[in-house]
Design an enzyme around this catalytic site. Structure first.
Site, PDB file in Angstrom:
ATOM      1  N   LYS A 191       0.846  -1.200   0.000  1.00  0.00           N
ATOM      2  CA  LYS A 191       0.000   0.000   0.000  1.00  0.00           C
ATOM      3  C   LYS A 191       0.879   1.248   0.000  1.00  0.00           C
ATOM      4  O   LYS A 191       1.457   1.618   1.014  1.00  0.00           O
ATOM      5  CB  LYS A 191      -0.937   0.052   1.211  1.00  0.00           C
ATOM      6  CG  LYS A 191      -2.026   1.106   0.965  1.00  0.00           C
ATOM      7  CD  LYS A 191      -2.648   1.683   2.191  1.00  0.00           C
ATOM      8  CE  LYS A 191      -1.860   2.769   2.850  1.00  0.00           C
ATOM      9  NZ  LYS A 191      -1.717   4.024   2.063  1.00  0.00           N
ATOM     10  N   SER A 245       5.127   7.288  10.366  1.00  0.00           N
ATOM     11  CA  SER A 245       5.206   7.976  11.661  1.00  0.00           C
ATOM     12  C   SER A 245       5.191   6.987  12.824  1.00  0.00           C
ATOM     13  O   SER A 245       4.624   5.898  12.729  1.00  0.00           O
ATOM     14  CB  SER A 245       4.039   8.953  11.792  1.00  0.00           C
ATOM     15  OG  SER A 245       2.819   8.258  11.754  1.00  0.00           O
ATOM     16  N   GLU A 267       9.858   1.045  10.617  1.00  0.00           N
ATOM     17  CA  GLU A 267      10.891   2.065  10.416  1.00  0.00           C
ATOM     18  C   GLU A 267      10.175   3.397  10.606  1.00  0.00           C
ATOM     19  O   GLU A 267       9.365   3.798   9.775  1.00  0.00           O
ATOM     20  CB  GLU A 267      11.492   1.918   9.026  1.00  0.00           C
ATOM     21  CG  GLU A 267      12.895   2.487   8.948  1.00  0.00           C
ATOM     22  CD  GLU A 267      12.899   3.922   8.504  1.00  0.00           C
ATOM     23  OE1 GLU A 267      12.832   4.798   9.396  1.00  0.00           O
ATOM     24  OE2 GLU A 267      12.953   4.169   7.306  1.00  0.00           O
ATOM     25  N   CYS A 301      13.355  10.526   7.384  1.00  0.00           N
ATOM     26  CA  CYS A 301      13.285  10.001   8.752  1.00  0.00           C
ATOM     27  C   CYS A 301      14.602  10.214   9.487  1.00  0.00           C
ATOM     28  O   CYS A 301      14.637  10.370  10.689  1.00  0.00           O
ATOM     29  CB  CYS A 301      12.911   8.530   8.724  1.00  0.00           C
ATOM     30  SG  CYS A 301      13.911   7.576   7.588  1.00  0.00           S
ATOM     31  N   GLU A 400       9.533  15.375  15.847  1.00  0.00           N
ATOM     32  CA  GLU A 400       9.939  15.277  14.451  1.00  0.00           C
ATOM     33  C   GLU A 400       9.135  16.286  13.633  1.00  0.00           C
ATOM     34  O   GLU A 400       7.912  16.222  13.596  1.00  0.00           O
ATOM     35  CB  GLU A 400       9.684  13.849  13.932  1.00  0.00           C
ATOM     36  CG  GLU A 400      10.102  13.684  12.488  1.00  0.00           C
ATOM     37  CD  GLU A 400       9.986  12.248  11.982  1.00  0.00           C
ATOM     38  OE1 GLU A 400       8.896  11.676  12.063  1.00  0.00           O
ATOM     39  OE2 GLU A 400      10.998  11.713  11.499  1.00  0.00           O
TER      40      GLU A 400
HETATM   41  P1  NAI Z   1       1.744   8.344   8.234  1.00  0.00           P
HETATM   42  O1  NAI Z   1       2.518   7.573   9.200  1.00  0.00           O
HETATM   43  O2  NAI Z   1       0.304   8.644   8.534  1.00  0.00           O
HETATM   44  O3  NAI Z   1       1.760   7.631   6.801  1.00  0.00           O
HETATM   45  C1  NAI Z   1       2.617   6.592   6.402  1.00  0.00           C
HETATM   46  C2  NAI Z   1       1.826   5.474   5.753  1.00  0.00           C
HETATM   47  O4  NAI Z   1       0.962   4.898   6.732  1.00  0.00           O
HETATM   48  C3  NAI Z   1       0.928   5.898   4.597  1.00  0.00           C
HETATM   49  O5  NAI Z   1       0.920   4.902   3.600  1.00  0.00           O
HETATM   50  C4  NAI Z   1      -0.433   5.964   5.261  1.00  0.00           C
HETATM   51  O6  NAI Z   1      -1.489   5.786   4.347  1.00  0.00           O
HETATM   52  C5  NAI Z   1      -0.365   4.838   6.245  1.00  0.00           C
HETATM   53  N1  NAI Z   1      -1.291   4.929   7.366  1.00  0.00           N
HETATM   54  C6  NAI Z   1      -1.765   6.041   7.965  1.00  0.00           C
HETATM   55  N2  NAI Z   1      -2.625   5.727   8.956  1.00  0.00           N
HETATM   56  C7  NAI Z   1      -2.701   4.374   8.989  1.00  0.00           C
HETATM   57  C8  NAI Z   1      -3.431   3.440   9.793  1.00  0.00           C
HETATM   58  N3  NAI Z   1      -4.248   3.846  10.752  1.00  0.00           N
HETATM   59  N4  NAI Z   1      -3.258   2.132   9.561  1.00  0.00           N
HETATM   60  C9  NAI Z   1      -2.421   1.717   8.591  1.00  0.00           C
HETATM   61  N5  NAI Z   1      -1.726   2.540   7.787  1.00  0.00           N
HETATM   62  C10 NAI Z   1      -1.864   3.864   7.980  1.00  0.00           C
HETATM   63  O7  NAI Z   1       2.506   9.716   7.962  1.00  0.00           O
HETATM   64  P2  NAI Z   1       1.880  11.114   7.488  1.00  0.00           P
HETATM   65  O8  NAI Z   1       0.604  11.414   8.206  1.00  0.00           O
HETATM   66  O9  NAI Z   1       1.838  11.113   6.031  1.00  0.00           O
HETATM   67  O10 NAI Z   1       2.986  12.119   8.000  1.00  0.00           O
HETATM   68  C11 NAI Z   1       2.931  12.624   9.304  1.00  0.00           C
HETATM   69  C12 NAI Z   1       4.287  12.614   9.963  1.00  0.00           C
HETATM   70  O11 NAI Z   1       4.769  11.282  10.063  1.00  0.00           O
HETATM   71  C13 NAI Z   1       5.369  13.353   9.239  1.00  0.00           C
HETATM   72  O12 NAI Z   1       5.336  14.725   9.494  1.00  0.00           O
HETATM   73  C14 NAI Z   1       6.596  12.691   9.800  1.00  0.00           C
HETATM   74  O13 NAI Z   1       6.912  13.251  11.050  1.00  0.00           O
HETATM   75  C15 NAI Z   1       6.178  11.259   9.991  1.00  0.00           C
HETATM   76  N6  NAI Z   1       6.600  10.408   8.860  1.00  0.00           N
HETATM   77  C16 NAI Z   1       7.746   9.692   8.981  1.00  0.00           C
HETATM   78  C17 NAI Z   1       8.208   8.945   7.924  1.00  0.00           C
HETATM   79  C18 NAI Z   1       9.458   8.157   8.021  1.00  0.00           C
HETATM   80  O14 NAI Z   1      10.047   7.805   7.006  1.00  0.00           O
HETATM   81  N7  NAI Z   1       9.908   7.798   9.205  1.00  0.00           N
HETATM   82  C19 NAI Z   1       7.525   8.932   6.624  1.00  0.00           C
HETATM   83  C20 NAI Z   1       6.290   9.671   6.611  1.00  0.00           C
HETATM   84  C21 NAI Z   1       5.887  10.394   7.694  1.00  0.00           C
END
Ligand code: NAI
Ligand code: MG
Length: 497
Positions: A191, A245, A267, A301, A400
């Site tokens: 996904k 996140s 991660e 990240c 972050e």
């Molecule tokens: P997110 O963690 O919500 O999104 C990452 C993935 O998780 C996306 O594919 C999203 O559709 C999925 N996701 C979201 N909610 C979910 C759930 N309840 N169950 C299963 N999958 C789910 O990140 P978002 O909201 O796009 O970004 C917010 C913050 O997260 C950023 O500002 C950053 O601080 C952090 N982040 C960190 C990343 C990393 O590489 N460590 C990458 C993206 C975001």
């Protein structure tokens, strides 16, 4: 939006909504719904994409299960599977410019980064794991067992793997997830992020052309709370690999516990210290500080978002950093003169602007940036931002931000530094700049981080492990370590008396 016809990616972006890839077929969503993928440099719609529902995720899991149980992929001779993965690497390389344009338009990143870093690394990841397919050996134990027993181990694929990836490096994250999972013989439901679904869909077309059997890879773009949540809670998924996140990492872990206790690797976020000692090479460390935080607009990240500088060189180092910041060209990533593009979305831009307001309110000293650049109002741009005199208690030192915002923090000596640098809930990477060899190793050993860079930063390769301490995650991706994520070890004990 009008796509320039001379772009390599124009033909992929033409036509109707992009579909879901399930069981080797391109299909509409069960609900008929689509969502928009936006070009963050302009705010315009780049493509419409079928939005996977829970039911679509169920169909994808069923297709993956069927392919796994039939053994259409995992039972192929290893050399055959290796050949296919190697071919995927070649295909990515041949289409590097197309992938780079797609990444830039969907995510915003500078085209040169996409072309010279992301696409080649994605190709290299498939090739690296192609090499492992023929080397997934078990072990034997005979002599050390009491009695007349022969024990040997088999490395078997885990089964159906769900992979949920973020928007900051869409193609590369897909490669990091798919290549080792496929090398180990699993079937996958991937996904991609709802912000950047396009390169994973293009990659699925390549996988199809490379003759990966139907159902072995399924790609279901959709929203986290719907498609992601369904995958994480699915009773027939054996493992989830997640990058994103920390907050969602915890939700996924709970979903595993509440369903079938599927294996989870994570991660997650970071608040990485990038540390400059007084004896460091000034020019190198300043450019490392800049690259550490502003690469990919800080949406990394492992971004070096806490810049620790030893007191006696603190002012001078920041002055030098400000010169580099002042020379930085911010603008649409598709124009190769620009060194920084927009943030991925309006939501992310607003989040980062919110942190900048917080930094100002908390009394940090704003030295550069802190606002949107003039004349780029339609895109989600923020100028490279430097805060100085940041206190460890401030939110901008603890949370972050995931944007182009660095928090500079002075330190006195090594002891002071190690305590401050480790005082975070995260532990993904750290950078150390010094010409003192003993200190470099001493500090590297004292820091709680999955990767420590000495006199370099953001060096990433398929062969080296990647993952974090503390709330930065569970497990290590890449290198031989990823094979542990995607295999079960089976022990067979035979009485040979
Ligand atoms: P997110 O963690 O919500 O999104 C990452 C993935 O998780 C996306 O594919 C999203 O559709 C999925 N996701 C979201 N909610 C979910 C759930 N309840 N169950 C299963 N999958 C789910 O990140 P978002 O909201 O796009 O970004 C917010 C913050 O997260 C950023 O500002 C950053 O601080 C952090 N982040 C960190 C990343 C990393 O590489 N460590 C990458 C993206 C975001
Ligand atoms: Mg987009």
């Amino acid at each position: 939006m009008a796509i320039a016809e001379d772009l390599e990616v124009a033909s992929f972006l033409r036509g109707g909504p992009k579909k879901l890839f399930i069981g080797g077929k391109w299909v509409d969503s069960s609900t008929g719904k689509t969502f928009d993928s936006i070009d963050p440099a302009t705010g315009e719609v780049l493509a419409k994409v079928a939005e996977a529902s829970g039911e679509d995720v169920d169909r994808a899991v069923a297709a993956a299960r069927k392919s796994f149980d039939r053994g259409t992929w995992r039972d192929l001779p290893p050399a055959e599977r290796a050949k296919v993965l190697w071919k995927v690497g070649d295909m990515i390389e041949e289409r590097a410019l197309e992938f780079a344009q797609l990444e830039t338009l969907d995510n915003g990143m500078p085209i040169n980064d996409a072309l010279l870093f992301h696409a080649p690394l994605a190709a290299a990841t498939f090739r690296y794991y192609a090499g492992w397919v023929t080397k997934l050996d078990g072990a034997t134990q005979q002599i050390s067992l009491p009695g007349k027993y022969l024990s040997y181990t088999l490395r078997e694929p885990v089964g159906v793997v769900g992979q949920i990836i973020p928007w900051n490096f869409p193609l590369l994250m897909a490669a990091w997830k798919l290549a080792p999972a496929l090398a180990c013989g699993n079937s996958v439901v991937l996904k991609p992020s709802e912000e950047t679904p396009l390169s994973a869909l293009r990659l699925a077309e390549l996988l199809q052309d490379a003759d990966i059997p139907e159902g072995v890879v399924n790609v279901v773009p959709g929203f986290g709370e719907v498609a992601g949540a369904r995958l994480a809670a699915h009773p027939d998924v054996d493992k989830i690999a997640f990058t994103g996140s920390t907050e969602v990492g915890k939700i996924i872990t709970r979903a595993s516990a509440d369903s079938n206790l599927k294996r989870v690797s994570l991660e997650l976020g970071g608040k990485s210290p990038n540390i400059i000692f007084g004896d460091a090479d000034l020019a190198k460390s300043v450019s490392g500080a800049f690259f550490g935080i502003f690469f990919n607009q800080g949406q990394v990240c492992s971004a070096g978002s806490r810049l620790f500088v030893q007191e006696r060189i603190y002012d001078h180092t920041l002055d030098e950093l400000l010169k580099t910041v002042a020379d930085t060209r911010v603008g649409p990533g598709i124009d190769p003169v620009n060194q920084m593009g927009p943030l991925v979305s309006k939501t992310q831009m607003d989040r980062v602007l919110g942190y900048i307001r917080t930094g100002n309110q908390e009394g940090a000293r704003l030295l550069a940036g802190g606002e949107r650049p003039d004349g780029l109002d339609h895109g989600y741009f923020i100028k490279p931002t430097v805060f100085a005199d940041v206190d460890a208690k401030m939110r901008i030192a603890r949370e972050e931000i995931f944007g182009p915002v660095v928090a500079a923090i002075p330190f006195s000596d090594e002891e002071d530094l190690v305590a401050k640098a480790n005082s975070t809930i995260y532990g993904l990477v750290a950078g150390v700049w010094t010409n003192d060899v003993a200190r470099a190793h001493r500090v590297a050993h004292a820091l709680k981080a999955g990767t420590v860079y000495v006199n370099c930063y953001h060096i990433v390769d398929a062969v080296t492990p990647w993952g974090g301490y503390k709330q930065s995650g569970w497990g290590r991706e890449l290198g031989p370590y990823a094979l542990d994520l995607y295999t079960e070890v089976k022990n067979v004990i035979v009485d040979i008396a």
